[in-house]
Design an enzyme around this catalytic site. Structure first.
Site, PDB file in Angstrom:
ATOM      1  N   CYS A 135      18.812  15.509 117.918  1.00 17.87           N
ATOM      2  CA  CYS A 135      19.623  15.231 119.099  1.00 17.87           C
ATOM      3  C   CYS A 135      19.872  13.743 119.317  1.00 17.87           C
ATOM      4  O   CYS A 135      20.933  13.358 119.824  1.00 17.87           O
ATOM      5  CB  CYS A 135      19.023  15.873 120.348  1.00 17.87           C
ATOM      6  SG  CYS A 135      17.501  15.131 120.968  1.00 17.87           S
ATOM      7  N   ASP A 136      18.941  12.878 118.924  1.00 16.19           N
ATOM      8  CA  ASP A 136      19.139  11.437 119.096  1.00 16.19           C
ATOM      9  C   ASP A 136      20.368  10.938 118.349  1.00 16.19           C
ATOM     10  O   ASP A 136      20.958   9.907 118.711  1.00 16.19           O
ATOM     11  CB  ASP A 136      17.921  10.654 118.588  1.00 16.19           C
ATOM     12  CG  ASP A 136      16.611  11.193 119.090  1.00 16.19           C
ATOM     13  OD1 ASP A 136      16.375  12.399 118.903  1.00 16.19           O
ATOM     14  OD2 ASP A 136      15.800  10.419 119.633  1.00 16.19           O
ATOM     15  N   ALA A 137      20.747  11.667 117.304  1.00 19.15           N
ATOM     16  CA  ALA A 137      21.920  11.279 116.518  1.00 19.15           C
ATOM     17  C   ALA A 137      23.182  11.228 117.370  1.00 19.15           C
ATOM     18  O   ALA A 137      24.147  10.538 117.024  1.00 19.15           O
ATOM     19  CB  ALA A 137      22.128  12.260 115.362  1.00 19.15           C
TER      20      ALA A 137
END
Length: 367
Positions: free
Chosen positions: A148-150
């Site tokens: 998700c950090d992407a």
């Protein structure tokens, strides 16, 4: 009698003046600028990681926001120095969102100086990213943006390129890859993103839960998603057909996140099991503060509902900055919520989150 009246009037003026000065100095514009400069300066004097690394991608996004807020010449010089040192190149992997996060700042600086060498490597690398398949190992990394950090690292680069080059094909590519991640990791009931496929509950023996039995959703990952959504929405044209998707997701997450905010204003490393984790986590809280403040400033979020949460968050964040300007209480690098951090724990991305938050808090309406 007249003498007493004059004395009373003077006292009321003095008390009134002192009250105005003492009410939440954290929201005075001069204070916000000063803490942003102090935090930027400390972090620049204490570098960490390769300048092209994702950690510095987040930090320099904040540094650029600090320059926009303060117009400090020495902050702009630091931005230019970073770009020139890196030769305006992404990091090693063309296919990995972490390694292009720094390109957000390259594009921002290119928009000012218009030198082709500042943007050409980004264009070439994103071209490869779009054209070539992700070199998956077939386990967790089954899509291009598989964690998700992407969604903070990659999407703003594509959208910024689309705007800068007047080429909507970059918007379409972002829509495709973003929605793949959304479909894989977003929990529509919780209105939160799992970190990656390892944390998606599949009702089998591989499922992971917090100590209190709740699912694992960490503040940093979801904070970075919301920060990325803001950076997308700042760029996308108002009439872009897919803009409502991003706005809807942003509002849903904002509503959920505010409901999970602890009393001291700072979200814990784990959003659904805050009691198991010490202290507020600054990188996640900084990005939440940034995202929510931006929503108020741009009238996507109701001021009456969200302003108190942002004010609590900002006060909490400023209390994590020491006299030197070091931003503490930042969770170390890792894939899941951790407990191994303290007031002395710092990371460059924590400073970046604080700077982004300050750049929007300074624009907030008064009560």
């Amino acid at each position: 009698m007249k003498k007493n009246f004059i004395l009373l009037s003077v006292l009321l003026i003095v008390v009134s003046a002192c009250s105005v000065h003492s009410v939440e100095p954290e929201f005075e514009k001069a204070y916000i600028r000063s803490i942003m400069v102090k935090a930027t300066d400390w972090q620049l004097k204490n570098p960490k990681h390769n300048l092209k690394d994702w950690t510095n991608g987040a930090f320099y996004a904040g540094v650029f926001a600090a320059w926009e807020t303060t117009r400090s010449d020495h902050i702009y010089d630091a931005l230019s120095r970073m770009g020139n040192t890196n030769q305006w190149e992404p990091f090693r992997r063309f296919y990995h969102a972490d390694d292009v996060a720094i390109c957000q700042t390259y594009i921002d600086l290119y928009r000012i100086e218009k030198r082709q060498e500042m943007i050409r490597p980004t264009i070439d690398t994103i071209g490869l990213f779009i054209e070539k398949p992700y070199p998956t190992r077939g386990k967790v990394d089954i899509i291009k943006w598989w964690w998700c950090d992407a969604l903070f690292m990659g999407p703003p680069v594509l959208v910024k390129l689309g705007v800068t080059l007047d080429d909507p094909s970059y918007f379409a590519a972002n829509d495709k890859y973003f929605k793949e991640c959304y479909d894989l990791l977003y929990n529509k009931e919780e209105k939160l993103f799992a970190r990656d496929l390892n944390y998606v509950v599949k009702n089998d023996s591989s499922d992971r839960y917090e100590a209190n039995g709740e699912r694992i959703f960490w503040s940093r990952g979801n904070g970075w998603v919301m920060g990325g959504l803001v950076r997308i929405l700042k760029e996308l044209p108002a009439d872009y057909p897919e803009r409502p998707f991003y706005e809807g997701l942003y509002k849903d997450m904002a509503e959920r996140v505010v409901g999970l905010q602890p009393q001291d204003g700072l979200w814990r490393a784990s959003l659904l099991d805050p009691d198991s984790y010490p202290g507020g986590e600054v990188s996640g809280s900084g990005f939440f503060c940034y995202a929510l403040a931006w929503g108020i400033n741009n009238k996507l979020l109701d001021k009456e509902t969200y302003l108190p949460a942002v004010r609590k968050a900002w006060v909490g964040l400023t209390r994590c900055v020491n006299e030197e300007g070091r931003v503490g209480w930042v969770q170390p690098i890792g894939a899941d919520p951790q407990k191994n951090f303290s007031p002395d724990s710092w990371e460059v991305y924590g400073t970046g989150a604080l700077l982004l938050a300050g750049s929007e808090v300074i624009k907030l309406p008064k009560r």
